[in-house]
Write a protein that holds these residues in place. Structure first.
Motif, PDB file in Angstrom:
ATOM      1  N   HIS A 127       0.890  -1.255  -0.071  1.00  0.00           N
ATOM      2  CA  HIS A 127       0.021  -0.021   0.095  1.00  0.00           C
ATOM      3  C   HIS A 127       0.837   1.169   0.277  1.00  0.00           C
ATOM      4  O   HIS A 127       0.457   2.297  -0.472  1.00  0.00           O
ATOM      5  CB  HIS A 127      -0.973   0.230   1.238  1.00  0.00           C
ATOM      6  CG  HIS A 127      -2.185  -0.801   1.062  1.00  0.00           C
ATOM      7  ND1 HIS A 127      -3.135  -0.984   1.705  1.00  0.00           N
ATOM      8  CD2 HIS A 127      -2.451  -1.709  -0.141  1.00  0.00           C
ATOM      9  CE1 HIS A 127      -3.932  -1.964   1.530  1.00  0.00           C
ATOM     10  NE2 HIS A 127      -3.809  -2.339   0.465  1.00  0.00           N
ATOM     11  N   PHE A 128       2.282   0.854   0.221  1.00  0.00           N
ATOM     12  CA  PHE A 128       2.823   2.326   0.371  1.00  0.00           C
ATOM     13  C   PHE A 128       3.148   2.927  -1.132  1.00  0.00           C
ATOM     14  O   PHE A 128       3.538   3.875  -1.474  1.00  0.00           O
ATOM     15  CB  PHE A 128       4.239   2.068   0.996  1.00  0.00           C
ATOM     16  CG  PHE A 128       5.189   1.242   0.214  1.00  0.00           C
ATOM     17  CD1 PHE A 128       6.030   1.502  -1.010  1.00  0.00           C
ATOM     18  CD2 PHE A 128       5.112  -0.439   0.172  1.00  0.00           C
ATOM     19  CE1 PHE A 128       6.730   0.999  -1.794  1.00  0.00           C
ATOM     20  CE2 PHE A 128       5.964  -1.101  -0.655  1.00  0.00           C
ATOM     21  CZ  PHE A 128       6.642  -0.605  -1.619  1.00  0.00           C
ATOM     22  N   HIS A 160      -9.139   3.727   6.429  1.00  0.00           N
ATOM     23  CA  HIS A 160      -7.804   3.020   6.906  1.00  0.00           C
ATOM     24  C   HIS A 160      -7.123   2.112   5.917  1.00  0.00           C
ATOM     25  O   HIS A 160      -6.486   0.908   6.102  1.00  0.00           O
ATOM     26  CB  HIS A 160      -8.061   2.342   8.157  1.00  0.00           C
ATOM     27  CG  HIS A 160      -8.863   3.075   9.017  1.00  0.00           C
ATOM     28  ND1 HIS A 160      -8.207   4.047  10.081  1.00  0.00           N
ATOM     29  CD2 HIS A 160     -10.248   3.328   9.452  1.00  0.00           C
ATOM     30  CE1 HIS A 160      -8.951   5.049  10.789  1.00  0.00           C
ATOM     31  NE2 HIS A 160     -10.043   4.311  10.314  1.00  0.00           N
ATOM     32  N   ILE A 161      -7.175   2.503   4.646  1.00  0.00           N
ATOM     33  CA  ILE A 161      -6.445   1.678   3.597  1.00  0.00           C
ATOM     34  C   ILE A 161      -5.001   2.131   3.101  1.00  0.00           C
ATOM     35  O   ILE A 161      -3.956   1.644   3.080  1.00  0.00           O
ATOM     36  CB  ILE A 161      -7.332   1.514   2.250  1.00  0.00           C
ATOM     37  CG1 ILE A 161      -8.597   0.783   2.369  1.00  0.00           C
ATOM     38  CG2 ILE A 161      -6.462   0.983   1.208  1.00  0.00           C
ATOM     39  CD1 ILE A 161      -9.462   0.790   1.336  1.00  0.00           C
ATOM     40  N   LEU A 163      -2.332   4.188   5.176  1.00  0.00           N
ATOM     41  CA  LEU A 163      -2.154   4.464   6.210  1.00  0.00           C
ATOM     42  C   LEU A 163      -0.907   5.899   6.479  1.00  0.00           C
ATOM     43  O   LEU A 163      -0.523   5.964   5.089  1.00  0.00           O
ATOM     44  CB  LEU A 163      -1.477   3.450   7.295  1.00  0.00           C
ATOM     45  CG  LEU A 163      -2.356   2.168   7.170  1.00  0.00           C
ATOM     46  CD1 LEU A 163      -1.753   0.892   8.036  1.00  0.00           C
ATOM     47  CD2 LEU A 163      -3.718   2.544   8.223  1.00  0.00           C
ATOM     48  N   PRO A 164      -0.850   6.689   7.547  1.00  0.00           N
ATOM     49  CA  PRO A 164       0.175   7.583   7.369  1.00  0.00           C
ATOM     50  C   PRO A 164       1.471   7.191   7.214  1.00  0.00           C
ATOM     51  O   PRO A 164       2.261   7.711   6.428  1.00  0.00           O
ATOM     52  CB  PRO A 164       0.085   8.295   8.743  1.00  0.00           C
ATOM     53  CG  PRO A 164      -1.383   8.003   9.177  1.00  0.00           C
ATOM     54  CD  PRO A 164      -1.686   6.658   8.657  1.00  0.00           C
ATOM     55  N   THR A 165       2.020   5.902   7.631  1.00  0.00           N
ATOM     56  CA  THR A 165       3.286   5.398   7.147  1.00  0.00           C
ATOM     57  C   THR A 165       3.282   5.243   5.837  1.00  0.00           C
ATOM     58  O   THR A 165       4.409   5.357   5.303  1.00  0.00           O
ATOM     59  CB  THR A 165       3.469   4.193   8.114  1.00  0.00           C
ATOM     60  OG1 THR A 165       2.303   3.341   8.016  1.00  0.00           O
ATOM     61  CG2 THR A 165       3.479   4.624   9.742  1.00  0.00           C
ATOM     62  N   ASP A 166       2.233   4.816   5.051  1.00  0.00           N
ATOM     63  CA  ASP A 166       2.443   4.262   3.814  1.00  0.00           C
ATOM     64  C   ASP A 166       2.581   5.525   3.054  1.00  0.00           C
ATOM     65  O   ASP A 166       3.222   5.769   2.146  1.00  0.00           O
ATOM     66  CB  ASP A 166       0.874   3.626   3.282  1.00  0.00           C
ATOM     67  CG  ASP A 166       0.774   2.389   4.063  1.00  0.00           C
ATOM     68  OD1 ASP A 166       1.905   1.490   4.244  1.00  0.00           O
ATOM     69  OD2 ASP A 166      -0.119   1.945   4.335  1.00  0.00           O
ATOM     70  N   ALA A 167       1.607   6.689   3.417  1.00  0.00           N
ATOM     71  CA  ALA A 167       1.617   7.691   2.518  1.00  0.00           C
ATOM     72  C   ALA A 167       2.904   8.595   2.714  1.00  0.00           C
ATOM     73  O   ALA A 167       3.786   9.061   1.702  1.00  0.00           O
ATOM     74  CB  ALA A 167       0.532   8.898   3.114  1.00  0.00           C
ATOM     75  N   ALA A 168       3.773   8.531   3.999  1.00  0.00           N
ATOM     76  CA  ALA A 168       4.832   9.178   4.205  1.00  0.00           C
ATOM     77  C   ALA A 168       6.162   8.278   3.229  1.00  0.00           C
ATOM     78  O   ALA A 168       6.971   8.992   2.682  1.00  0.00           O
ATOM     79  CB  ALA A 168       5.064   8.994   5.811  1.00  0.00           C
TER      80      ALA A 168
END
Length: 237
Positions: A127-128, A160-161, A163-168
């Motif tokens: 998902h990242f 919640h697909i 996530l902030p970690t994925d987007a970052a």
């Protein structure tokens, strides 16, 4: 390109043959190849980020059917969701499937359907790449498509697909590649800055991530320009 759907799937007792590599599928056709498993929430667009930082990663609300009877399972961890007939276990396969979903989304503008398609790939480990792939696509599109992609990010975040970690992680990869991006897309720096600013304002990416990038890319001229412009758009939020 159509996703690699692997072996034939069985739905309602009917076997569905493996998709040809260059076959184009609509989202409706795509869903006919999958079990009836999807997140709840209806078709209403999210009005903003979820604002629920305590929610566990990989957790969703589901409405499923077992033996024809509707069963609602709330807060079911993704690892416990019945396996989909569509197996996406490589990044290349995920890219192909994501490109198909994005094509259909930009044509039909149905973020709920796009979110369901991505979720049913059962590949949260990739998902990242959603954000990176979509921003790269936006750089080749017009303003309308860029706005639709920004809306998709908010929709995926609210579900919640994304996530902030994925987007970052996705934005970090784009900052690393910004020199090359500018060769093909001269406007890459303001476009990337705009997406980063929107993500911060929508709560998709924490401002702390931008602060960390500012220090990390201090000796990288173009990345620094992107971060400075993003800061200007957010007011340093």
């Amino acid at each position: 390109e159509a996703p690699n759907l692997g072996a034939a799937t069985q739905r309602g007792g009917v076997g569905m043959a493996k998709s040809a590599r260059h076959t184009r599928l609509s989202i409706m056709e795509f869903h006919r190849m999958l079990p009836d498993v999807g997140p709840s929430g209806g078709d209403e667009l999210p009005r903003g980020p979820s604002g629920d930082p305590g929610r566990a990663d990989g957790t969703h609300k589901w409405i499923s059917k077992w033996d024809g009877l509707p069963v609602v399972v709330s807060e079911l961890p993704s690892a416990d969701v019945p396996a989909s007939a569509l197996v996406v276990d490589t990044l290349d396969a995920f890219k192909e499937a994501l490109d198909l979903v994005l094509d259909e989304y930009l044509n039909g503008f149905d973020p709920s359907e796009a979110a369901r398609c991505i979720l049913e790939l059962r590949a949260p480990q990739f998902h990242f790449y959603i954000l990176k792939r979509c921003v790269l696509r936006a750089m080749d599109e017009a303003d309308r498509e860029r706005e639709l992609i920004a809306i998709l990010f908010s929709a995926l975040h609210a579900r919640h697909i994304l996530l902030p970690t994925d987007a970052a992680q996705g934005f970090h990869a784009l900052l690393q590649a910004v020199d090359d991006l500018c060769i093909d897309t001269p406007a890459a720096t303001p476009l990337l800055a705009h997406f980063i600013a929107d993500a911060v304002l929508d709560g998709i990416v924490p401002a702390s991530a931008v602060a960390a990038w500012r220090a990390e890319f201090s000796s990288h001229p173009l990345a620094s320009v992107v971060i400075e412009e993003a800061d200007g758009r957010t007011g340093g939020a």
